[in-house]
Scaffold this motif. Sequence first.
Motif, PDB file in Angstrom:
ATOM      1  N   ASN A  71     -62.986 -30.558  53.808  1.00 46.08           N
ATOM      2  CA  ASN A  71     -62.127 -30.461  52.624  1.00 46.08           C
ATOM      3  C   ASN A  71     -62.572 -29.329  51.703  1.00 46.08           C
ATOM      4  OD1 ASN A  71     -60.423 -32.579  53.350  1.00 46.08           O
ATOM      5  ND2 ASN A  71     -61.743 -34.121  52.421  1.00 46.08           N
ATOM      6  N   ALA A  72     -63.882 -29.124  51.619  1.00 45.62           N
ATOM      7  CA  ALA A  72     -64.394 -28.013  50.811  1.00 45.62           C
ATOM      8  C   ALA A  72     -63.946 -26.677  51.400  1.00 45.62           C
ATOM      9  CB  ALA A  72     -65.920 -28.075  50.742  1.00 45.62           C
ATOM     10  N   LEU A  73     -63.950 -26.595  52.726  1.00 41.37           N
ATOM     11  CA  LEU A  73     -63.527 -25.361  53.393  1.00 41.37           C
ATOM     12  C   LEU A  73     -62.026 -25.136  53.230  1.00 41.37           C
ATOM     13  CD1 LEU A  73     -64.325 -22.939  55.062  1.00 41.37           C
ATOM     14  CD2 LEU A  73     -64.154 -24.337  57.125  1.00 41.37           C
ATOM     15  N   ILE A  74     -61.240 -26.207  53.336  1.00 35.25           N
ATOM     16  CA  ILE A  74     -59.789 -26.094  53.134  1.00 35.25           C
ATOM     17  C   ILE A  74     -59.486 -25.569  51.733  1.00 35.25           C
ATOM     18  CG2 ILE A  74     -57.665 -27.445  52.842  1.00 35.25           C
ATOM     19  CD1 ILE A  74     -58.603 -29.206  55.159  1.00 35.25           C
ATOM     20  N   LYS A  75     -60.176 -26.116  50.744  1.00 35.91           N
ATOM     21  CA  LYS A  75     -59.978 -25.671  49.361  1.00 35.91           C
ATOM     22  C   LYS A  75     -60.371 -24.210  49.205  1.00 35.91           C
ATOM     23  CE  LYS A  75     -61.220 -26.837  44.587  1.00 35.91           C
ATOM     24  NZ  LYS A  75     -62.007 -27.756  43.714  1.00 35.91           N
ATOM     25  N   LEU A  76     -61.475 -23.830  49.831  1.00 37.64           N
ATOM     26  CA  LEU A  76     -61.950 -22.445  49.763  1.00 37.64           C
ATOM     27  C   LEU A  76     -60.931 -21.489  50.378  1.00 37.64           C
ATOM     28  CD1 LEU A  76     -64.461 -20.670  49.014  1.00 37.64           C
ATOM     29  CD2 LEU A  76     -65.212 -20.980  51.376  1.00 37.64           C
ATOM     30  N   ILE A  77     -60.388 -21.869  51.532  1.00 35.70           N
ATOM     31  CA  ILE A  77     -59.404 -21.022  52.215  1.00 35.70           C
ATOM     32  C   ILE A  77     -58.134 -20.880  51.382  1.00 35.70           C
ATOM     33  CG2 ILE A  77     -57.891 -20.857  54.233  1.00 35.70           C
ATOM     34  CD1 ILE A  77     -60.106 -22.276  55.830  1.00 35.70           C
ATOM     35  N   LYS A  78     -57.665 -21.980  50.830  1.00 34.43           N
ATOM     36  CA  LYS A  78     -56.432 -21.932  50.034  1.00 34.43           C
ATOM     37  C   LYS A  78     -56.601 -21.061  48.797  1.00 34.43           C
ATOM     38  CE  LYS A  78     -54.286 -26.203  51.621  1.00 34.43           C
ATOM     39  NZ  LYS A  78     -53.799 -27.550  51.282  1.00 34.43           N
ATOM     40  N   ASN A  79     -57.760 -21.159  48.160  1.00 32.42           N
ATOM     41  CA  ASN A  79     -58.024 -20.303  46.997  1.00 32.42           C
ATOM     42  C   ASN A  79     -58.076 -18.836  47.408  1.00 32.42           C
ATOM     43  OD1 ASN A  79     -58.145 -22.439  45.207  1.00 32.42           O
ATOM     44  ND2 ASN A  79     -60.358 -22.673  45.348  1.00 32.42           N
ATOM     45  N   ALA A  80     -58.690 -18.574  48.566  1.00 31.30           N
ATOM     46  CA  ALA A  80     -58.772 -17.196  49.052  1.00 31.30           C
ATOM     47  C   ALA A  80     -57.385 -16.659  49.387  1.00 31.30           C
ATOM     48  CB  ALA A  80     -59.675 -17.136  50.285  1.00 31.30           C
ATOM     49  N   GLU A  81     -56.537 -17.507  49.952  1.00 29.81           N
ATOM     50  CA  GLU A  81     -55.164 -17.086  50.259  1.00 29.81           C
ATOM     51  C   GLU A  81     -54.427 -16.647  49.002  1.00 29.81           C
ATOM     52  OE1 GLU A  81     -53.871 -20.633  52.514  1.00 29.81           O
ATOM     53  OE2 GLU A  81     -53.085 -19.190  53.946  1.00 29.81           O
ATOM     54  N   ILE A  82     -54.632 -17.401  47.931  1.00 29.02           N
ATOM     55  CA  ILE A  82     -53.992 -17.051  46.657  1.00 29.02           C
ATOM     56  C   ILE A  82     -54.493 -15.696  46.171  1.00 29.02           C
ATOM     57  CG2 ILE A  82     -53.796 -17.687  44.220  1.00 29.02           C
ATOM     58  CD1 ILE A  82     -53.956 -20.630  45.125  1.00 29.02           C
ATOM     59  N   GLU A  83     -55.812 -15.502  46.255  1.00 31.81           N
ATOM     60  CA  GLU A  83     -56.406 -14.236  45.817  1.00 31.81           C
ATOM     61  C   GLU A  83     -55.893 -13.070  46.656  1.00 31.81           C
ATOM     62  OE1 GLU A  83     -58.154 -13.769  43.234  1.00 31.81           O
ATOM     63  OE2 GLU A  83     -58.781 -15.793  42.681  1.00 31.81           O
ATOM     64  N   PHE A  84     -55.860 -13.245  47.970  1.00 29.37           N
ATOM     65  CA  PHE A  84     -55.427 -12.166  48.854  1.00 29.37           C
ATOM     66  C   PHE A  84     -53.944 -11.850  48.646  1.00 29.37           C
ATOM     67  CE2 PHE A  84     -58.851 -13.323  52.254  1.00 29.37           C
ATOM     68  CZ  PHE A  84     -59.830 -12.969  51.342  1.00 29.37           C
ATOM     69  N   THR A  85     -53.147 -12.898  48.483  1.00 32.86           N
ATOM     70  CA  THR A  85     -51.710 -12.698  48.267  1.00 32.86           C
ATOM     71  C   THR A  85     -51.468 -11.980  46.947  1.00 32.86           C
ATOM     72  OG1 THR A  85     -51.228 -14.721  49.502  1.00 32.86           O
ATOM     73  CG2 THR A  85     -49.476 -13.852  48.103  1.00 32.86           C
ATOM     74  N   THR A  86     -52.224 -12.352  45.921  1.00 32.54           N
ATOM     75  CA  THR A  86     -52.106 -11.697  44.613  1.00 32.54           C
ATOM     76  C   THR A  86     -52.447 -10.222  44.721  1.00 32.54           C
ATOM     77  OG1 THR A  86     -52.693 -13.743  43.463  1.00 32.54           O
ATOM     78  CG2 THR A  86     -52.934 -11.689  42.231  1.00 32.54           C
ATOM     79  N   TYR A  87     -53.495  -9.929  45.479  1.00 28.44           N
ATOM     80  CA  TYR A  87     -53.888  -8.528  45.667  1.00 28.44           C
ATOM     81  C   TYR A  87     -52.771  -7.742  46.346  1.00 28.44           C
ATOM     82  CZ  TYR A  87     -55.784  -4.531  48.170  1.00 28.44           C
ATOM     83  OH  TYR A  87     -55.965  -3.282  48.696  1.00 28.44           O
ATOM     84  N   TYR A  88     -52.180  -8.323  47.377  1.00 26.81           N
ATOM     85  CA  TYR A  88     -51.118  -7.619  48.092  1.00 26.81           C
ATOM     86  C   TYR A  88     -49.906  -7.365  47.206  1.00 26.81           C
ATOM     87  CZ  TYR A  88     -52.914  -7.125  52.772  1.00 26.81           C
ATOM     88  OH  TYR A  88     -53.635  -6.697  53.850  1.00 26.81           O
ATOM     89  N   SER A  89     -49.640  -8.291  46.309  1.00 21.60           N
ATOM     90  CA  SER A  89     -48.487  -8.117  45.423  1.00 21.60           C
ATOM     91  C   SER A  89     -48.742  -7.049  44.362  1.00 21.60           C
ATOM     92  CB  SER A  89     -48.143  -9.443  44.742  1.00 21.60           C
ATOM     93  OG  SER A  89     -49.176  -9.828  43.854  1.00 21.60           O
TER      94      SER A  89
END
Length: 261
Positions: A71-89
């Motif tokens: 669950n800690a890893l899932i949360k980490l991945i989801k947060n990273a996805e948000i960061e990466f998506t924000t960067y791309y935008s």
Amino acid sequence: MKRVALKDLQKDVVINQNLYDPRFNILVQRGTVLNDKMLEALSYYGYLSIFVKTENEKNDEHPSLPYEEINALIKLIKNAEIEFTTYYSKRQHANAISHYKKYIEKRDLFVQKSQRLAEDIILYLVKNQIRIYQIFESKSLKLYGTQHAIQTALLSVLMGIDLKLTMQELKILFNSAIMMEFGNIIIPKSILEKQGRLTTEEFEFVKAHTAFYSKEFNDCDKMHYLVRIVTQQHHERFNGSGYPLGLKKHEIHPLAQIMMV
């Protein structure tokens, strides 16, 4: 609980795992008393051995998956996805360089944290002798999104353990599966969520996601270089029909072959 070869099984033993057919429909439930008809079915579906309950066994439940770390890893991945998506935008923004620096810092921090969690999870899997069937039985791991990436990572590592891979190879496998999730960032949402067959043009978008790993993590010295290779090759196929390079058989890295399964 012990593993017994099918040829050595006798009637009336208690099965200590759920057994499935090739489509993952349940054949026999854990706790069922074995009979001749079940033995025939197991032989038909290619089972060579199964886990059975031993006499005077106090606890026939296998250790559960390491859900706290997962669950800690899932949360980490989801947060990273948000960061990466924000960067791309924002990459075309006037402050693109500033955004890029922040992105690199957060990217490298994600890689470090995810690798530490991956090692903890792998050690748990080895120590507690977690079985592949437990991954399929888990109600917490779905067949899509981040949880699908975790499921792929767990299954790949368990296969790797059976193949006697080194700890380093197991970590590469696990982290490669985790990185699969981020390629979807560059695929338009309309394509990701489309119901039905993709057009040729849409499929080209999908194929392009494999380039994400080598491009975006090429300068990440926190990540083993093989993670980029394995992740990029996980859609290749033995007959050369895969993508992005159309590799065949032994041209595909052995660790990528495990992830393909």
